[in-house]
Design an enzyme around this catalytic site. Sequence first.
Site, PDB file in Angstrom:
ATOM      1  N   GLY A 203       0.697  -0.947   0.067  1.00 29.62           N
ATOM      2  CA  GLY A 203       0.373   0.261   0.126  1.00 29.62           C
ATOM      3  C   GLY A 203       0.365   1.439  -0.497  1.00 29.62           C
ATOM      4  O   GLY A 203       0.584   2.041   0.740  1.00 29.62           O
TER       5      GLY A 203
ATOM      6  N   GLY B 255      -0.334   5.261  -1.326  1.00 30.02           N
ATOM      7  CA  GLY B 255      -0.963   5.621  -0.351  1.00 30.02           C
ATOM      8  C   GLY B 255      -0.494   6.295   0.631  1.00 30.02           C
ATOM      9  O   GLY B 255       0.361   7.551   0.185  1.00 30.02           O
TER      10      GLY B 255
ATOM     11  N   ILE C 126      -0.775   7.512   3.767  1.00 29.78           N
ATOM     12  CA  ILE C 126       0.159   7.151   4.543  1.00 29.78           C
ATOM     13  C   ILE C 126       1.077   6.358   4.138  1.00 29.78           C
ATOM     14  O   ILE C 126       2.361   6.833   4.818  1.00 29.78           O
ATOM     15  CB  ILE C 126      -0.697   5.597   5.216  1.00 29.78           C
ATOM     16  CG1 ILE C 126      -1.516   6.176   6.483  1.00 29.78           C
ATOM     17  CG2 ILE C 126       0.412   5.411   6.402  1.00 29.78           C
ATOM     18  CD1 ILE C 126      -2.837   4.991   6.897  1.00 29.78           C
ATOM     19  N   GLY C 127       1.506   5.658   3.431  1.00 27.13           N
ATOM     20  CA  GLY C 127       2.811   4.431   2.600  1.00 27.13           C
ATOM     21  C   GLY C 127       3.363   5.159   1.700  1.00 27.13           C
ATOM     22  O   GLY C 127       5.085   4.613   1.944  1.00 27.13           O
TER      23      GLY C 127
ATOM     24  N   ARG D  52     -14.806   3.796  11.614  1.00 26.45           N
ATOM     25  CA  ARG D  52     -13.696   2.353  11.309  1.00 26.45           C
ATOM     26  C   ARG D  52     -14.706   1.680  11.107  1.00 26.45           C
ATOM     27  O   ARG D  52     -14.353   0.660   9.506  1.00 26.45           O
ATOM     28  CB  ARG D  52     -12.788   2.432  11.764  1.00 26.45           C
ATOM     29  CG  ARG D  52     -11.920   3.469  11.985  1.00 26.45           C
ATOM     30  CD  ARG D  52     -10.671   3.663  12.932  1.00 26.45           C
ATOM     31  NE  ARG D  52     -10.148   3.937  13.678  1.00 26.45           N
ATOM     32  CZ  ARG D  52     -10.606   5.615  14.433  1.00 26.45           C
ATOM     33  NH1 ARG D  52     -11.710   4.995  15.366  1.00 26.45           N
ATOM     34  NH2 ARG D  52      -9.579   6.395  15.407  1.00 26.45           N
TER      35      ARG D  52
ATOM     36  N   ASN E 224     -11.858  -3.672   2.887  1.00 25.44           N
ATOM     37  CA  ASN E 224     -10.496  -3.431   3.630  1.00 25.44           C
ATOM     38  C   ASN E 224     -10.222  -5.224   4.032  1.00 25.44           C
ATOM     39  O   ASN E 224      -9.519  -5.577   4.019  1.00 25.44           O
ATOM     40  CB  ASN E 224     -10.146  -2.720   4.661  1.00 25.44           C
ATOM     41  CG  ASN E 224     -10.077  -1.561   4.222  1.00 25.44           C
ATOM     42  OD1 ASN E 224      -9.869  -0.841   2.840  1.00 25.44           O
ATOM     43  ND2 ASN E 224      -9.950   0.009   5.025  1.00 25.44           N
TER      44      ASN E 224
ATOM     45  N   SER F 248      -3.806  -0.947   8.037  1.00 27.00           N
ATOM     46  CA  SER F 248      -5.376  -0.882   7.100  1.00 27.00           C
ATOM     47  C   SER F 248      -6.371  -0.923   8.260  1.00 27.00           C
ATOM     48  O   SER F 248      -6.641  -2.155   9.302  1.00 27.00           O
ATOM     49  CB  SER F 248      -5.448  -2.903   6.607  1.00 27.00           C
ATOM     50  OG  SER F 248      -4.264  -2.489   5.658  1.00 27.00           O
TER      51      SER F 248
ATOM     52  N   ASP G  38      -2.166   6.126  18.996  1.00 26.15           N
ATOM     53  CA  ASP G  38      -3.231   6.456  19.847  1.00 26.15           C
ATOM     54  C   ASP G  38      -2.232   6.729  20.927  1.00 26.15           C
ATOM     55  O   ASP G  38      -2.279   7.305  21.548  1.00 26.15           O
ATOM     56  CB  ASP G  38      -3.786   5.583  20.300  1.00 26.15           C
ATOM     57  CG  ASP G  38      -5.147   4.653  18.793  1.00 26.15           C
ATOM     58  OD1 ASP G  38      -5.401   5.697  18.580  1.00 26.15           O
ATOM     59  OD2 ASP G  38      -5.173   3.364  19.320  1.00 26.15           O
TER      60      ASP G  38
ATOM     61  N   HIS H 221      -8.451  -0.180  18.765  1.00 25.90           N
ATOM     62  CA  HIS H 221      -7.786   0.956  18.110  1.00 25.90           C
ATOM     63  C   HIS H 221      -9.053   1.588  17.366  1.00 25.90           C
ATOM     64  O   HIS H 221      -9.665   1.193  15.785  1.00 25.90           O
ATOM     65  CB  HIS H 221      -7.097   0.886  16.647  1.00 25.90           C
ATOM     66  CG  HIS H 221      -6.624   1.841  15.759  1.00 25.90           C
ATOM     67  ND1 HIS H 221      -5.841   3.336  16.184  1.00 25.90           N
ATOM     68  CD2 HIS H 221      -7.153   2.318  13.920  1.00 25.90           C
ATOM     69  CE1 HIS H 221      -5.871   3.931  15.190  1.00 25.90           C
ATOM     70  NE2 HIS H 221      -6.644   3.602  14.370  1.00 25.90           N
TER      71      HIS H 221
HETATM   72  P1  NAD Z   1      -4.778   5.530   0.932  1.00 22.19           P
HETATM   73  O1  NAD Z   1      -6.261   5.390  -0.017  1.00 22.19           O
HETATM   74  O2  NAD Z   1      -4.264   7.084   0.516  1.00 22.19           O
HETATM   75  O3  NAD Z   1      -3.569   4.691   0.336  1.00 22.19           O
HETATM   76  C1  NAD Z   1      -4.144   3.298   0.349  1.00 22.19           C
HETATM   77  C2  NAD Z   1      -3.697   2.322  -0.300  1.00 22.19           C
HETATM   78  O4  NAD Z   1      -3.429   1.712  -0.686  1.00 22.19           O
HETATM   79  C3  NAD Z   1      -3.416   3.132  -2.117  1.00 22.19           C
HETATM   80  O5  NAD Z   1      -2.268   3.833  -3.118  1.00 22.19           O
HETATM   81  C4  NAD Z   1      -4.368   1.796  -2.872  1.00 22.19           C
HETATM   82  O6  NAD Z   1      -3.945   1.675  -4.147  1.00 22.19           O
HETATM   83  C5  NAD Z   1      -3.925   0.508  -1.863  1.00 22.19           C
HETATM   84  N1  NAD Z   1      -3.605  -0.506  -2.284  1.00 22.19           N
HETATM   85  C6  NAD Z   1      -5.495  -1.111  -2.407  1.00 22.19           C
HETATM   86  N2  NAD Z   1      -5.848  -2.036  -2.629  1.00 22.19           N
HETATM   87  C7  NAD Z   1      -4.141  -3.043  -2.424  1.00 22.19           C
HETATM   88  C8  NAD Z   1      -4.137  -4.078  -2.370  1.00 22.19           C
HETATM   89  N3  NAD Z   1      -4.828  -4.922  -2.501  1.00 22.19           N
HETATM   90  N4  NAD Z   1      -2.458  -4.083  -2.427  1.00 22.19           N
HETATM   91  C9  NAD Z   1      -1.577  -3.674  -2.734  1.00 22.19           C
HETATM   92  N5  NAD Z   1      -1.920  -2.024  -1.970  1.00 22.19           N
HETATM   93  C10 NAD Z   1      -3.361  -1.462  -1.955  1.00 22.19           C
HETATM   94  O7  NAD Z   1      -5.548   4.826   2.241  1.00 22.19           O
HETATM   95  P2  NAD Z   1      -4.436   6.113   3.552  1.00 22.19           P
HETATM   96  O8  NAD Z   1      -5.161   7.817   3.105  1.00 22.19           O
HETATM   97  O9  NAD Z   1      -3.206   5.973   3.544  1.00 22.19           O
HETATM   98  O10 NAD Z   1      -5.218   5.132   4.400  1.00 22.19           O
HETATM   99  C11 NAD Z   1      -5.014   3.122   4.510  1.00 22.19           C
HETATM  100  C12 NAD Z   1      -5.662   2.568   5.565  1.00 22.19           C
HETATM  101  O11 NAD Z   1      -4.897   2.955   7.080  1.00 22.19           O
HETATM  102  C13 NAD Z   1      -7.451   2.769   5.843  1.00 22.19           C
HETATM  103  O12 NAD Z   1      -7.876   1.560   5.289  1.00 22.19           O
HETATM  104  C14 NAD Z   1      -7.209   3.742   6.953  1.00 22.19           C
HETATM  105  O13 NAD Z   1      -7.856   3.548   8.038  1.00 22.19           O
HETATM  106  C15 NAD Z   1      -5.729   2.932   7.832  1.00 22.19           C
HETATM  107  N6  NAD Z   1      -5.818   3.761   8.566  1.00 22.19           N
HETATM  108  C16 NAD Z   1      -4.753   3.047   9.719  1.00 22.19           C
HETATM  109  C17 NAD Z   1      -4.697   4.328  11.384  1.00 22.19           C
HETATM  110  C18 NAD Z   1      -4.499   3.660  12.432  1.00 22.19           C
HETATM  111  O14 NAD Z   1      -3.796   4.108  13.128  1.00 22.19           O
HETATM  112  N7  NAD Z   1      -4.012   2.069  12.840  1.00 22.19           N
HETATM  113  C19 NAD Z   1      -3.843   5.708  11.425  1.00 22.19           C
HETATM  114  C20 NAD Z   1      -4.630   6.096   9.684  1.00 22.19           C
HETATM  115  C21 NAD Z   1      -5.151   5.303   8.719  1.00 22.19           C
HETATM  116  C1  LMR Z   2      -7.113   7.043  12.932  1.00 20.52           C
HETATM  117  O1  LMR Z   2      -6.882   7.105  13.740  1.00 20.52           O
HETATM  118  O2  LMR Z   2      -6.637   8.499  12.692  1.00 20.52           O
HETATM  119  C2  LMR Z   2      -7.048   6.211  11.867  1.00 20.52           C
HETATM  120  O3  LMR Z   2      -7.329   5.174  12.406  1.00 20.52           O
HETATM  121  C3  LMR Z   2      -7.551   6.996  10.695  1.00 20.52           C
HETATM  122  C4  LMR Z   2      -9.033   7.091  11.397  1.00 20.52           C
HETATM  123  O4  LMR Z   2     -10.184   6.759   9.902  1.00 20.52           O
HETATM  124  O5  LMR Z   2      -9.969   7.541  11.812  1.00 20.52           O
END
Ligand code: NAD
Ligand code: LMR
Length: 337
Positions: free
Chosen positions: A29, A32, A34-35, A107, A114, A138, A170, A197
Amino acid sequence: MFAARRSASVLARGFATSARVDYKAAVLGAAGGIGQPLSLLLKENPNVTELALYDVRNAPGVAADISHVNTNSLVKGFEQEALQGALEGADVVIIPAGVPRKPGMTRDDLFNTNASIVQGLAEAVAKYAPKALVGIISNPVNSTVPIFAETLKKAGVYDPKRIFGVTTLDVVRASRFLSEIKGLNPKDVKVPVVGGHSGVTIVPLLSQCPAGADVQGEQYKALVHRIQFGGDEVVQAKAGTGSATLSMAYAGARFADALLRGLAGEANVIEPSYVESPLFQNEGVTFFSSPIELGPEGVKKIHPIGKVSAEEEELIKAALPELKKNIEKGVNFVNKA
Ligand code: NAD
Ligand code: LMR
């Protein structure tokens, strides 16, 4: 992977001098929100000598860009069907693949999209990197981690010591928000956060932090609410364009660094993370976040949550049924007929 060698940075820190420090990290990922910044931060990690960036789109471009940063790691991009190349030989895999929230969503509303993405990536990890330490970003983390675990179980390669839900954001927020109230440097303010989370499953243990123990009344309630729902602040401010990406990349890089330092044999590497845990198994909650000591095999020790206040006991009580529901939803998704 590169030939084993000791880096100057590890010698300087003075730990486990025989440990390997030439690790391959993969980001799934990686193109993206985050990535990209997460991959950039990993390019600066002295324990990473090979960085594999995988996404279903644009990963080679991101890899070409990051590869010009003059640190000592080789960066390669992998797209579409090339997941095998990204994963083979990986020691640490960090997964921010999947869709983010929009205002008004929980979420859990991301589950339908997801869950399949995470399941597919878990199948690939089972095949190509079953010994890697995996950090899952994710959402919904409370369910995607059980999905990942069940998928590895089905493939016969599950090791609960190696699968982590990344809850570091967090902990980062709790430290920052409490520091704001107290006028302190966040570097000196460490607040353990346990549970899961999302919303009420995020339980800050302010009583265990010297700066947080005397926060009371309305101020206490507001602070706990801000830590539990900090993600919503960002989702609303971004107004439909996504959720936290930069602070998450910072938190994800911090967690990946902890995994790598544990792998390298550094002592006392402790970070809260959502793992398969015995702490509330009796109540049917099989995954729980608490401070985890990390080592060469991943989880070295799951620390108990320690002494909590009456308010915190109530917060944990409120978190458990929600966590149980989220975990069951993930497990059932993989085991459906
Ligand atoms: P984004 O849409 O900007 O990026 C996601 C990336 O995943 C995209 O580049 C997309 O092409 C890629 N992707 C989709 N399917 C895929 C697959 N099968 N294999 C590889 N890559 C794939 O989203 P983001 O803002 O980067 O957020 C990503 C995830 O992280 C979300 O589910 C979000 O809710 C989660 N998140 C979690 C936390 C946490 O604290 N754990 C914090 C923020 C966001
Ligand atoms: C966060 O805590 O910022 C992430 O889990 C993204 C969200 O959906 O809030």
